[in-house]
Design a protein around this motif. Sequence first.
Motif, PDB file in Angstrom:
ATOM      1  N   ILE A 152       0.839  -1.207   0.000  1.00 29.16           N
ATOM      2  CA  ILE A 152       0.000   0.000   0.000  1.00 29.16           C
ATOM      3  C   ILE A 152       0.873   1.257   0.000  1.00 29.16           C
ATOM      4  O   ILE A 152       0.602   2.224  -0.725  1.00 29.16           O
ATOM      5  N   SER A 153       1.939   1.246   0.810  1.00 26.29           N
ATOM      6  CA  SER A 153       2.846   2.401   0.838  1.00 26.29           C
ATOM      7  C   SER A 153       3.476   2.628  -0.524  1.00 26.29           C
ATOM      8  O   SER A 153       3.565   3.765  -1.005  1.00 26.29           O
ATOM      9  N   ASN A 154       3.921   1.543  -1.164  1.00 32.61           N
ATOM     10  CA  ASN A 154       4.511   1.676  -2.497  1.00 32.61           C
ATOM     11  C   ASN A 154       3.500   2.185  -3.514  1.00 32.61           C
ATOM     12  O   ASN A 154       3.853   2.920  -4.451  1.00 32.61           O
ATOM     13  N   ALA A 155       2.229   1.771  -3.338  1.00 39.64           N
ATOM     14  CA  ALA A 155       1.198   2.227  -4.271  1.00 39.64           C
ATOM     15  C   ALA A 155       1.046   3.743  -4.217  1.00 39.64           C
ATOM     16  O   ALA A 155       0.850   4.398  -5.252  1.00 39.64           O
ATOM     17  N   PHE A 156       1.129   4.306  -3.022  1.00 37.88           N
ATOM     18  CA  PHE A 156       1.033   5.768  -2.900  1.00 37.88           C
ATOM     19  C   PHE A 156       2.313   6.449  -3.376  1.00 37.88           C
ATOM     20  O   PHE A 156       2.271   7.492  -4.044  1.00 37.88           O
ATOM     21  N   LEU A 177      -5.132  -8.266  -2.976  1.00 35.69           N
ATOM     22  CA  LEU A 177      -4.772  -7.464  -4.151  1.00 35.69           C
ATOM     23  C   LEU A 177      -4.626  -5.996  -3.763  1.00 35.69           C
ATOM     24  O   LEU A 177      -5.516  -5.430  -3.121  1.00 35.69           O
ATOM     25  N   VAL A 178      -3.529  -5.389  -4.151  1.00 36.48           N
ATOM     26  CA  VAL A 178      -3.330  -3.944  -3.997  1.00 36.48           C
ATOM     27  C   VAL A 178      -3.032  -3.387  -5.385  1.00 36.48           C
ATOM     28  O   VAL A 178      -2.061  -3.797  -6.033  1.00 36.48           O
ATOM     29  N   SER A 179      -3.866  -2.464  -5.842  1.00 36.07           N
ATOM     30  CA  SER A 179      -3.666  -1.892  -7.176  1.00 36.07           C
ATOM     31  C   SER A 179      -3.694  -0.375  -7.097  1.00 36.07           C
ATOM     32  O   SER A 179      -4.281   0.205  -6.171  1.00 36.07           O
ATOM     33  N   ASN A 180      -3.050   0.249  -8.057  1.00 31.07           N
ATOM     34  CA  ASN A 180      -3.005   1.713  -8.099  1.00 31.07           C
ATOM     35  C   ASN A 180      -2.859   2.180  -9.542  1.00 31.07           C
ATOM     36  O   ASN A 180      -2.447   1.410 -10.427  1.00 31.07           O
ATOM     37  N   ALA A 181      -3.215   3.454  -9.744  1.00 35.25           N
ATOM     38  CA  ALA A 181      -3.047   4.046 -11.068  1.00 35.25           C
ATOM     39  C   ALA A 181      -1.566   4.276 -11.337  1.00 35.25           C
ATOM     40  O   ALA A 181      -0.812   4.697 -10.455  1.00 35.25           O
ATOM     41  N   LYS A 182      -1.135   3.985 -12.551  1.00 38.17           N
ATOM     42  CA  LYS A 182       0.275   4.071 -12.918  1.00 38.17           C
ATOM     43  C   LYS A 182       0.746   5.521 -12.992  1.00 38.17           C
ATOM     44  O   LYS A 182       0.017   6.411 -13.433  1.00 38.17           O
ATOM     45  N   ASN A 183       1.968   5.722 -12.543  1.00 33.79           N
ATOM     46  CA  ASN A 183       2.611   7.018 -12.702  1.00 33.79           C
ATOM     47  C   ASN A 183       3.145   7.110 -14.127  1.00 33.79           C
ATOM     48  O   ASN A 183       4.016   6.328 -14.520  1.00 33.79           O
ATOM     49  N   PRO A 184       2.637   8.035 -14.934  1.00 38.57           N
ATOM     50  CA  PRO A 184       3.073   8.098 -16.345  1.00 38.57           C
ATOM     51  C   PRO A 184       4.550   8.422 -16.507  1.00 38.57           C
ATOM     52  O   PRO A 184       5.136   8.133 -17.554  1.00 38.57           O
ATOM     53  N   ALA A 185       5.177   8.986 -15.469  1.00 34.96           N
ATOM     54  CA  ALA A 185       6.594   9.350 -15.577  1.00 34.96           C
ATOM     55  C   ALA A 185       7.520   8.177 -15.275  1.00 34.96           C
ATOM     56  O   ALA A 185       8.729   8.273 -15.502  1.00 34.96           O
ATOM     57  N   ARG A 186       6.973   7.091 -14.769  1.00 35.24           N
ATOM     58  CA  ARG A 186       7.799   5.949 -14.397  1.00 35.24           C
ATOM     59  C   ARG A 186       7.768   4.890 -15.494  1.00 35.24           C
ATOM     60  O   ARG A 186       6.796   4.783 -16.242  1.00 35.24           O
ATOM     61  N   PRO A 187       8.841   4.107 -15.598  1.00 35.77           N
ATOM     62  CA  PRO A 187       8.873   3.066 -16.647  1.00 35.77           C
ATOM     63  C   PRO A 187       7.866   1.962 -16.341  1.00 35.77           C
ATOM     64  O   PRO A 187       7.382   1.817 -15.213  1.00 35.77           O
ATOM     65  N   GLU A 188       7.578   1.187 -17.346  1.00 35.04           N
ATOM     66  CA  GLU A 188       6.613   0.104 -17.187  1.00 35.04           C
ATOM     67  C   GLU A 188       7.182  -0.993 -16.285  1.00 35.04           C
ATOM     68  O   GLU A 188       8.372  -1.310 -16.340  1.00 35.04           O
ATOM     69  N   LYS A 246       2.494  -6.840 -11.314  1.00 38.30           N
ATOM     70  CA  LYS A 246       2.290  -6.746 -12.757  1.00 38.30           C
ATOM     71  C   LYS A 246       1.615  -5.435 -13.113  1.00 38.30           C
ATOM     72  O   LYS A 246       0.950  -4.810 -12.283  1.00 38.30           O
ATOM     73  N   GLN A 247       1.805  -5.044 -14.357  1.00 33.42           N
ATOM     74  CA  GLN A 247       1.151  -3.845 -14.879  1.00 33.42           C
ATOM     75  C   GLN A 247       0.294  -4.225 -16.071  1.00 33.42           C
ATOM     76  O   GLN A 247       0.746  -4.910 -16.991  1.00 33.42           O
ATOM     77  N   ARG A 248      -0.967  -3.781 -16.035  1.00 31.22           N
ATOM     78  CA  ARG A 248      -1.880  -3.983 -17.154  1.00 31.22           C
ATOM     79  C   ARG A 248      -2.507  -2.641 -17.493  1.00 31.22           C
ATOM     80  O   ARG A 248      -3.142  -2.024 -16.631  1.00 31.22           O
ATOM     81  N   ALA A 249      -2.296  -2.234 -18.711  1.00 30.18           N
ATOM     82  CA  ALA A 249      -2.789  -0.923 -19.154  1.00 30.18           C
ATOM     83  C   ALA A 249      -2.221   0.145 -18.229  1.00 30.18           C
ATOM     84  O   ALA A 249      -1.017   0.262 -18.080  1.00 30.18           O
ATOM     85  N   GLN A 250      -3.102   0.905 -17.562  1.00 32.25           N
ATOM     86  CA  GLN A 250      -2.661   2.013 -16.729  1.00 32.25           C
ATOM     87  C   GLN A 250      -2.761   1.708 -15.238  1.00 32.25           C
ATOM     88  O   GLN A 250      -2.781   2.624 -14.412  1.00 32.25           O
ATOM     89  N   ARG A 251      -2.825   0.413 -14.878  1.00 29.26           N
ATOM     90  CA  ARG A 251      -2.890   0.054 -13.458  1.00 29.26           C
ATOM     91  C   ARG A 251      -1.781  -0.957 -13.128  1.00 29.26           C
ATOM     92  O   ARG A 251      -1.464  -1.857 -13.911  1.00 29.26           O
ATOM     93  N   VAL A 252      -1.205  -0.771 -11.949  1.00 33.15           N
ATOM     94  CA  VAL A 252      -0.187  -1.683 -11.426  1.00 33.15           C
ATOM     95  C   VAL A 252      -0.826  -2.473 -10.289  1.00 33.15           C
ATOM     96  O   VAL A 252      -1.433  -1.891  -9.377  1.00 33.15           O
ATOM     97  N   THR A 253      -0.716  -3.793 -10.349  1.00 34.25           N
ATOM     98  CA  THR A 253      -1.374  -4.661  -9.373  1.00 34.25           C
ATOM     99  C   THR A 253      -0.352  -5.565  -8.704  1.00 34.25           C
ATOM    100  O   THR A 253       0.434  -6.240  -9.376  1.00 34.25           O
ATOM    101  N   ALA A 254      -0.384  -5.554  -7.377  1.00 37.12           N
ATOM    102  CA  ALA A 254       0.424  -6.482  -6.579  1.00 37.12           C
ATOM    103  C   ALA A 254      -0.529  -7.510  -5.978  1.00 37.12           C
ATOM    104  O   ALA A 254      -1.560  -7.141  -5.398  1.00 37.12           O
ATOM    105  N   LYS A 255      -0.172  -8.797  -6.120  1.00 40.42           N
ATOM    106  CA  LYS A 255      -1.068  -9.857  -5.654  1.00 40.42           C
ATOM    107  C   LYS A 255      -0.320 -10.828  -4.751  1.00 40.42           C
ATOM    108  O   LYS A 255       0.706 -11.378  -5.128  1.00 40.42           O
TER     109      LYS A 255
END
Length: 704
Positions: A373-377, A441-452, A498-507
């Motif tokens: 969760i901390s990494n997601a923020f 599952l912890v998911s967050n919106a991707k930071n566009p400035a960071r690599p995939e 993993k990253q899918r589209a514009q969301r990063v998901t940790a499972k």
Amino acid sequence: MSSSSILSATTAMRSFWQHYRFKDCQLETKFKDRYQQSVVRPAQVWCLLQILLQILGVVVWLGQNFEAGYYWSHLPLVLIALICVASVTFAPKYATEIISVAAVLAVTSQGFSVHLITSALVRDAEANPLENVFEVLKATNLTAADELQHYVTRTTALSTTNLQCAFSFPQLLVLAYVGFSKSTSLALILMPLVFGIVLCVSPLVPNDLALSRSAASLVIVMFFAGLCARHSLLSRCSFFSEQSFETALNVAVQASRKADSILNHKLKNTMADAVGDIDMFIEDVEKVGNVNPQLVVQLKQAGASLRRGMKSCRHRQVYLQLAANDYKLSLQPVHLQKFAMELTTGRHVRLFAEDVLVLIDPVLCELIVDNLISNAFVHGHPNDPDVEFRAMLRPMLTAEENRRHNNNAPGERLFSGTSDPIVLDGNDPRSSLQRMRLTLLVSNAKNPARPEVTEDYVKDVVSGKAVKGPSTSAMSDHIGLQHSFMAADTLGMTLSLKQRAQRVTAKLEGDVIMTHAGTAVRQSAEADLQAWPENLKIYCIDDSAPARRLLFHNLTKWAATPNVRTYGQNEGEAARFIKDTVNDADIVILDQHLEYGGEANILGTDLVAELVAKRFTGLICMRSANVADEDVRAYWAAGAHCVFGKDMLMKDMIQQMKREYLHRGCMTTPALPPCLADSLSSEALQYVASSSLDTADNIAVLEC
């Protein structure tokens, strides 16, 4: 090794004549135990070398048709070597003594070998190359024949003696390696003495030759005795330096741990006091109204962060064990929804969590999810990370269902990953234990400035190969993904990112056991709490003024009683607390460490023991910042009935206190499978009792 180190070590040892033994008997025993094991391998090598040399001596001259005495002369050394290697292998404790005896016997055998080999070689010379010479001389000049025989015998004896002296070097080397002791000293004295006596007894070895070679062997032995003493001295000095360093290191580590424990205790208490003050302030300002709601939200977030910090402090030992790969799983019944709510309180997280009790290790699961969760923020979208946390269960399939639905072969693994899920057969009695598949599952919106986020990138981060820089600082302190994957591996669960589209998901996914008792426990608790009597007398003792205010405020509010007393302002109040409690109280709540400076420190367990001795019949509760397993066991051993951590919400603590008061002596916790009983820690029943919330829906969708 420096001269100062040797000088320091020699002060702890006895003199040369006492073989440099340590004055400290315990240190001497430890040295012997270690170095007796270290001489086993050299002894085995020496025995093997002796056997090979004797076999070689026989094989090389096998075609010469020497008399039997020559070949039999090699047998004693082979037997000695075989007995020695067996003895040191099966009795390494006496390796030094065994090697010393074997060395003396080997030299004795070599002395007899001089006689046998000389006799065989002389007879061979008379019978083969010099046969005609001897016959002519005996017929024409008997004196010349005797002189020739004497010369051949002396020359043969000389070469044989020199050869056996050379063969004694391995014995001397192994004794020098073994070191200076009573047995090796005696062996070094006996070796030249026995060798000389055996040579003198032999009629084939001239006395002058026997004496000269005995003197030479004595000089050689004295040289090796010096090596033996020097090696022993250096070994003991090295051992003493190592032990001194270990002792100093242990003292430093213990001092560091003590300082860490004190700091940790102070930190937890300070955070507990701060949380208490924040809670009371928020309650007061909400009563008044006309307060900026954003300020209240921020204060609640601060309180939640402090509680998470208190939990991290409480579990510091767990983190150390995890890093040292020495962590032992502790399965506990955990209310999944409450577990998820505590992790997300004070954070803008969408939460989906099922209302069930499951058996998991809450510390490791909390470590992983809290970090995710901390990494997601931190690494999510800078404007709106849109963090979501889901805690879900799905049923395990039997082997038959697995084949029918997934067309898998019999016995095939149902799930992939690093864990080993159990595929239950329909006839397996464990199939009724409600094994479930837990997915966090912890998911967050991707930071566009960071690599995939790719699979290779995750592997590099976990292995420590990822490029470190300002953008990866949160993962570079070994408390991020690396420790999360390590904790997941310890749990036997699968962690993926993993990253899918514009969301990063940790499972995080793995198998757990779900108990059906969650609803029953909650309904029973709700029914029981209706019988809670009002106006009970609750007495508390704590050395912290904020803690006393917090207890008084919340107990009067949630325990429905004005009869709350607090003690602990000074050390004198401990005696008054005991006196008032025994005569009057229904429930007592004690802090473990009551510190008033200097020697004026009182332990709550001592007060509990005193209450038990005075036959106090009420409920005894410990409320402390120290609630590790060993602490909880100490509280229960003293006579406490229940234990609360200071990081626990006051409302939850009071609800649990009510249940303990009403049901002390008749536990209503769910029965657990026998195969899991040994895995539960001392906090397990605490989690069961505290895991029922005032929620009725099976799935809760909350905005925290």
